[in-house]
Motif scaffolding. Sequence first.
Motif, PDB file in Angstrom:
ATOM      1  N   GLN A  17       0.844  -1.193   0.021  1.00  0.00           N
ATOM      2  CA  GLN A  17       0.011   0.132  -0.054  1.00  0.00           C
ATOM      3  C   GLN A  17       0.858   1.222   0.026  1.00  0.00           C
ATOM      4  O   GLN A  17       1.904   1.286   0.715  1.00  0.00           O
ATOM      5  N   GLY A  18       0.447   2.216  -0.901  1.00  0.00           N
ATOM      6  CA  GLY A  18       1.359   3.459  -1.117  1.00  0.00           C
ATOM      7  C   GLY A  18       2.301   3.362  -1.905  1.00  0.00           C
ATOM      8  O   GLY A  18       3.141   4.497  -1.823  1.00  0.00           O
ATOM      9  N   ARG A  19       2.885   2.082  -2.432  1.00  0.00           N
ATOM     10  CA  ARG A  19       4.050   2.195  -3.363  1.00  0.00           C
ATOM     11  C   ARG A  19       3.395   1.761  -4.705  1.00  0.00           C
ATOM     12  O   ARG A  19       2.275   1.314  -5.123  1.00  0.00           O
ATOM     13  N   ASP A  20       4.295   2.219  -5.658  1.00  0.00           N
ATOM     14  CA  ASP A  20       3.853   1.797  -6.996  1.00  0.00           C
ATOM     15  C   ASP A  20       4.090   0.363  -7.463  1.00  0.00           C
ATOM     16  O   ASP A  20       5.134  -0.129  -6.977  1.00  0.00           O
ATOM     17  N   ILE A  21       3.190  -0.206  -8.056  1.00  0.00           N
ATOM     18  CA  ILE A  21       3.292  -1.602  -8.436  1.00  0.00           C
ATOM     19  C   ILE A  21       2.818  -1.866  -9.915  1.00  0.00           C
ATOM     20  O   ILE A  21       2.570  -1.121 -10.505  1.00  0.00           O
ATOM     21  N   VAL A  22       3.219  -3.087 -10.208  1.00  0.00           N
ATOM     22  CA  VAL A  22       2.925  -3.466 -11.615  1.00  0.00           C
ATOM     23  C   VAL A  22       2.031  -4.755 -11.625  1.00  0.00           C
ATOM     24  O   VAL A  22       2.277  -5.828 -11.177  1.00  0.00           O
ATOM     25  N   VAL A  23       0.989  -4.661 -12.498  1.00  0.00           N
ATOM     26  CA  VAL A  23       0.196  -5.756 -12.302  1.00  0.00           C
ATOM     27  C   VAL A  23      -0.050  -6.326 -13.861  1.00  0.00           C
ATOM     28  O   VAL A  23       0.103  -5.416 -14.740  1.00  0.00           O
ATOM     29  N   ILE A  33       0.457  -0.027 -14.141  1.00  0.00           N
ATOM     30  CA  ILE A  33       1.185   0.550 -13.276  1.00  0.00           C
ATOM     31  C   ILE A  33       0.478   1.731 -12.503  1.00  0.00           C
ATOM     32  O   ILE A  33       0.017   2.411 -13.051  1.00  0.00           O
ATOM     33  N   GLY A  34       0.594   1.397 -11.262  1.00  0.00           N
ATOM     34  CA  GLY A  34      -0.123   2.426 -10.378  1.00  0.00           C
ATOM     35  C   GLY A  34       0.197   2.264  -8.946  1.00  0.00           C
ATOM     36  O   GLY A  34       0.838   1.466  -8.418  1.00  0.00           O
ATOM     37  N   ARG A  35      -0.097   3.272  -8.075  1.00  0.00           N
ATOM     38  CA  ARG A  35      -0.150   3.248  -6.931  1.00  0.00           C
ATOM     39  C   ARG A  35      -1.046   2.689  -5.961  1.00  0.00           C
ATOM     40  O   ARG A  35      -2.121   2.986  -6.113  1.00  0.00           O
ATOM     41  N   SER A  36      -0.735   1.564  -5.222  1.00  0.00           N
ATOM     42  CA  SER A  36      -1.696   0.722  -4.489  1.00  0.00           C
ATOM     43  C   SER A  36      -2.459   1.407  -3.473  1.00  0.00           C
ATOM     44  O   SER A  36      -1.596   2.096  -2.594  1.00  0.00           O
ATOM     45  N   GLN A  37      -3.628   1.501  -3.293  1.00  0.00           N
ATOM     46  CA  GLN A  37      -4.268   2.268  -2.280  1.00  0.00           C
ATOM     47  C   GLN A  37      -4.615   1.425  -1.189  1.00  0.00           C
ATOM     48  O   GLN A  37      -5.303   1.523  -0.140  1.00  0.00           O
ATOM     49  N   GLY A  38      -4.263   0.094  -1.237  1.00  0.00           N
ATOM     50  CA  GLY A  38      -4.666  -0.922  -0.263  1.00  0.00           C
ATOM     51  C   GLY A  38      -6.160  -1.597  -0.432  1.00  0.00           C
ATOM     52  O   GLY A  38      -6.553  -0.967  -1.438  1.00  0.00           O
ATOM     53  N   ALA A  55      -3.879   4.282  -8.096  1.00  0.00           N
ATOM     54  CA  ALA A  55      -3.728   5.813  -8.562  1.00  0.00           C
ATOM     55  C   ALA A  55      -2.569   5.699  -9.673  1.00  0.00           C
ATOM     56  O   ALA A  55      -1.478   5.217  -9.462  1.00  0.00           O
ATOM     57  N   THR A  56      -2.725   6.352 -10.942  1.00  0.00           N
ATOM     58  CA  THR A  56      -1.949   6.685 -12.058  1.00  0.00           C
ATOM     59  C   THR A  56      -1.490   8.114 -12.347  1.00  0.00           C
ATOM     60  O   THR A  56      -1.992   8.688 -11.645  1.00  0.00           O
ATOM     61  N   VAL A  57      -0.544   7.930 -13.072  1.00  0.00           N
ATOM     62  CA  VAL A  57      -0.004   9.284 -13.421  1.00  0.00           C
ATOM     63  C   VAL A  57      -0.790  10.083 -14.247  1.00  0.00           C
ATOM     64  O   VAL A  57      -0.622  11.167 -14.869  1.00  0.00           O
ATOM     65  N   LEU A  58      -1.624   9.329 -15.004  1.00  0.00           N
ATOM     66  CA  LEU A  58      -2.454   9.815 -16.403  1.00  0.00           C
ATOM     67  C   LEU A  58      -3.627  10.617 -15.555  1.00  0.00           C
ATOM     68  O   LEU A  58      -4.408   9.876 -15.093  1.00  0.00           O
ATOM     69  N   PRO A  59      -3.924  11.806 -15.962  1.00  0.00           N
ATOM     70  CA  PRO A  59      -5.172  12.486 -15.490  1.00  0.00           C
ATOM     71  C   PRO A  59      -6.310  11.801 -16.044  1.00  0.00           C
ATOM     72  O   PRO A  59      -6.223  11.394 -17.314  1.00  0.00           O
ATOM     73  N   GLY A  60      -7.302  11.425 -15.400  1.00  0.00           N
ATOM     74  CA  GLY A  60      -8.767  10.934 -15.788  1.00  0.00           C
ATOM     75  C   GLY A  60      -8.515   9.439 -15.946  1.00  0.00           C
ATOM     76  O   GLY A  60      -9.619   8.786 -16.065  1.00  0.00           O
ATOM     77  N   LEU A  61      -7.497   8.980 -15.635  1.00  0.00           N
ATOM     78  CA  LEU A  61      -7.462   7.295 -15.640  1.00  0.00           C
ATOM     79  C   LEU A  61      -7.533   6.673 -14.275  1.00  0.00           C
ATOM     80  O   LEU A  61      -6.799   7.320 -13.413  1.00  0.00           O
ATOM     81  N   ARG A  62      -8.487   5.913 -14.065  1.00  0.00           N
ATOM     82  CA  ARG A  62      -8.733   5.032 -12.760  1.00  0.00           C
ATOM     83  C   ARG A  62      -8.637   3.637 -13.063  1.00  0.00           C
ATOM     84  O   ARG A  62      -9.220   3.047 -13.886  1.00  0.00           O
TER      85      ARG A  62
END
Length: 104
Positions: A17-23, A33-38, A55-62
């Motif tokens: 949680q709180g770290r960038d991960i790859v699925v 690739i995104g930051r895990s919210q737990g 959470a991703t670095v791309l605006p508007g992408l969930r």
Amino acid sequence: MGFENRGEVIEWLNVHQGRDIVVQAQGSLLKVIGRSQGVDEIDACGVKIFECELATVLPGLRIAISLHDDTISIHALGSPPGDDQVVFSLPLSVPYDQVRLSSV
């Protein structure tokens, strides 16, 4: 790293949680690739639902992840900047033994 069940994936996501991960999915080009919210556990009238957002670095992408009995479901949702209207929706399900998770 492959997983055998939902519990193993929940534990891994919470530890990261709180770290960038790859699925990724074995045998597929899928890569998220995104930051895990737990993982959140939701009680829906006696049925437990397990969800995680990335959470991703791309605006508007969930990226929403749902953890089911036998599969992990990944749902990518895209909206134009400043607008909540979804213009892109891509749901995918992957069996746990084909899921690959790693930290960045």
